[in-house]
Design a protein around this motif. Structure first.
Motif, short mmCIF file in Angstrom:
data_model
loop_
_atom_site.label_atom_id
_atom_site.label_comp_id
_atom_site.label_asym_id
_atom_site.label_seq_id
_atom_site.Cartn_x
_atom_site.Cartn_y
_atom_site.Cartn_z
N PHE A 18 0.68 -1.21 -0.30
CA PHE A 18 0.27 -0.22 0.25
C PHE A 18 1.02 0.85 -0.23
N ALA A 19 1.94 1.11 -0.01
CA ALA A 19 3.09 2.38 0.21
C ALA A 19 3.92 2.55 -1.10
N CYS A 20 3.66 2.22 -2.41
CA CYS A 20 4.03 2.92 -3.25
C CYS A 20 5.60 2.16 -3.34
N ARG A 27 4.14 8.03 -1.81
CA ARG A 27 2.78 8.03 -2.16
C ARG A 27 1.58 6.81 -1.02
N VAL A 28 0.93 7.10 -1.01
CA VAL A 28 0.26 6.10 -0.24
C VAL A 28 -1.12 5.83 -1.35
N ASP A 29 -1.19 3.96 -1.45
CA ASP A 29 -2.23 4.21 -2.18
C ASP A 29 -4.04 3.33 -1.27
N LEU A 30 -4.28 4.71 -1.16
CA LEU A 30 -5.44 4.94 0.21
C LEU A 30 -6.59 3.58 -0.30
N ASP A 31 -6.80 3.99 -1.71
CA ASP A 31 -7.77 2.40 -1.58
C ASP A 31 -7.32 1.02 -1.27
N VAL A 32 -6.32 0.43 -1.64
CA VAL A 32 -5.67 -0.58 -1.08
C VAL A 32 -5.75 -0.94 0.96
N VAL A 48 -10.30 -11.43 17.03
CA VAL A 48 -8.94 -11.46 16.60
C VAL A 48 -8.17 -10.34 17.68
N LYS A 49 -6.75 -11.35 18.20
CA LYS A 49 -6.11 -10.52 19.04
C LYS A 49 -5.55 -10.18 18.21
N LEU A 50 -4.76 -8.90 17.68
CA LEU A 50 -3.71 -9.08 16.41
C LEU A 50 -2.93 -7.82 17.12
N ILE A 51 -1.89 -8.07 16.73
CA ILE A 51 -0.62 -6.91 16.21
C ILE A 51 -0.03 -6.80 15.02
N LEU A 52 -0.30 -5.02 14.48
CA LEU A 52 -0.23 -4.51 13.22
C LEU A 52 1.89 -4.28 13.44
N VAL A 53 2.00 -4.88 12.41
CA VAL A 53 3.32 -3.57 11.75
C VAL A 53 3.41 -4.12 10.30
N HIS A 54 3.67 -2.48 9.96
CA HIS A 54 3.23 -2.59 8.66
C HIS A 54 4.95 -2.14 7.93
N GLY A 55 5.44 -2.23 6.65
CA GLY A 55 6.48 -1.69 5.73
C GLY A 55 6.66 -0.04 5.62
N ALA A 56 7.50 0.18 4.83
CA ALA A 56 7.76 1.61 4.82
C ALA A 56 7.59 1.99 3.58
N GLY A 57 8.01 1.32 2.83
CA GLY A 57 7.82 1.37 1.21
C GLY A 57 8.20 2.68 0.77
N SER A 58 7.35 3.78 -0.25
CA SER A 58 8.02 4.83 -0.57
C SER A 58 8.49 6.07 0.73
N TYR A 59 7.76 5.68 2.04
CA TYR A 59 8.62 6.59 2.92
C TYR A 59 9.64 6.38 3.46
N GLY A 60 10.00 5.24 2.87
CA GLY A 60 11.68 5.00 4.02
C GLY A 60 12.64 4.24 2.80
N HIS A 61 12.14 4.07 2.03
CA HIS A 61 12.71 3.32 1.45
C HIS A 61 14.32 4.07 0.08
N PRO A 62 13.37 5.06 -0.29
CA PRO A 62 14.55 6.44 -0.96
C PRO A 62 15.25 6.88 -0.61
N LEU A 244 1.95 -17.59 7.43
CA LEU A 244 1.44 -17.40 6.23
C LEU A 244 1.73 -16.41 5.22
N ILE A 245 2.31 -16.92 4.44
CA ILE A 245 2.61 -15.79 3.38
C ILE A 245 1.06 -15.50 2.12
N VAL A 246 0.61 -14.02 2.45
CA VAL A 246 -0.58 -14.15 1.57
C VAL A 246 -0.17 -12.64 0.45
N ASN A 247 -1.03 -12.83 -0.18
CA ASN A 247 -1.17 -11.63 -1.59
C ASN A 247 -2.30 -10.55 -0.86
N ALA A 248 -1.19 -9.49 -0.25
CA ALA A 248 -2.53 -7.98 0.86
C ALA A 248 -2.91 -7.41 -0.45
N ARG A 249 -2.96 -7.67 -1.54
CA ARG A 249 -3.07 -6.98 -2.76
C ARG A 249 -4.43 -7.27 -3.02
#
Ligand code: ADP
Length: 271
Positions: A18-20, A27-32, A48-62, A244-249
């Motif tokens: 979602f972070a292009c 940039r964020v893909d808001l629809d996704v 469901v009890k959960l902890i969420l962790v998200h990546g950085a995409g275009s906010y971090g790598h460049p 489990l690795i799944v396609n979140a898109r």
């Protein structure tokens, strides 16, 4: 010390989702993002009890690639880049948590670099009792990849893919779900080879025969990519934590994975 939270799921949503990741500007893909937030909300509201962790995409790598802060701090200019990189990640985390909060999910921002010390690129210490308390209270701690203080280099990257195994191990999670931008792990990178076949199960036993088909980082990625993810998840499989690795898109994959329903993807387990 391992703290047990019953039935805890650690959900990672990759920056590629979602972070292009390919964009040179944040940039964020808001629809996704909104669709994934709705899927998380369904699971959360069903208990469901959960902890969420998200990546950085275009906010971090460049910015990290440009300023090389991941290799350490060698000049004063990099201190500004260090601070700016953290600020950008906080911006992205605000966007993510807002979407969840708007749906009634108490996704609470948790900055891992405020409670972690790195040593030569690896986590030396990280205080996670707070996340434990927050989950038990019914919140969804939401962590994210960050630049962090490193006692040897000054700075290194504490990526989402580092945070996930650490939390899973020390909170004794039941399961890890990795949402990425492909259907799972394939015999070779499916973005390059359209004939690549999905591998439904990876175990320490079959890993040797498939590892050559799994690539590390893409050029833009300053973390380890798919290869490192799997190596870390395999270590956790040895102590009974399944991934489990799944396609979140793709619609409903995250929801099904969180609810324990049958879903297309790759399971990483002991046998
Ligand atoms: P994320 O941003 O979701 O954490 P990464 O970029 O780190 O994801 O890893 C996902 C990418 O790994 C996919 O987009 C794919 O191009 C790449 N990849 C390399 N080898 C494989 C493989 N054998 N199977 C699946 N994906 C692979």
């Amino acid at each position: 010390m391992v703290i047990v939270i019953k039935q805890l799921i650690i959900l990672k949503i990759g920056g590629s989702v979602f972070a292009c990741k390919e964009s040179k500007v944040p940039r964020v893909d808001l629809d996704v993002l909104r669709r994934i937030a709705r899927e998380i909300a369904v699971a959360y509201k069903r208990g469901v009890k959960l902890i969420l962790v998200h990546g950085a995409g275009s906010y971090g790598h460049p910015i990290v690639k440009r300023t090389k802060i991941d290799k350490g701090i060698k000049n004063k200019k990099q201190l500004v880049a260090f601070a700016e990189t953290q600020r950008l990640q906080n911006d992205l985390n605000s966007i993510v948590t807002k979407e969840l909060i708007d749906l009634g999910v108490p996704a609470i921002p948790c900055q891992a670099s405020a409670s972690a010390i790195m040593s030569d690129g690896k986590i030396k210490k990280m205080f996670i009792e707070v996340e434990k308390g927050l989950v038990e209270l019914g919140l969804v701690p939401t962590l994210y990849g960050v630049p962090a203080y490193d006692e040897k280099r000054g700075c290194s990257i504490l990526s989402g893919d580092d945070i996930v195994p650490f939390l899973a191990k020390y909170l004794n999670a039941k399961k890890i779900i990795h949402g990425t931008d492909v259907d799972g792990v394939f015999t070779s990178d499916p973005k390059i080879n359209p004939d690549a076949k999905l591998i439904e199960k990876i175990t320490p036993k079959n890993f040797k025969s498939i590892e050559k088909g799994i690539r590390g980082s893409m050029k833009i990625d300053v973390t380890g990519g798919m290869r490192r993810k799997i190596e870390e998840l395999l270590k956790l499989s040895e102590i009974g934590i399944e991934s489990l690795i799944v396609n979140a898109r793709k619609k409903d994959r995250i929801k099904k994975a969180l609810l324990g329903e049958k879903v297309i993807g790759t399971t990483i387990c002991k046998s």
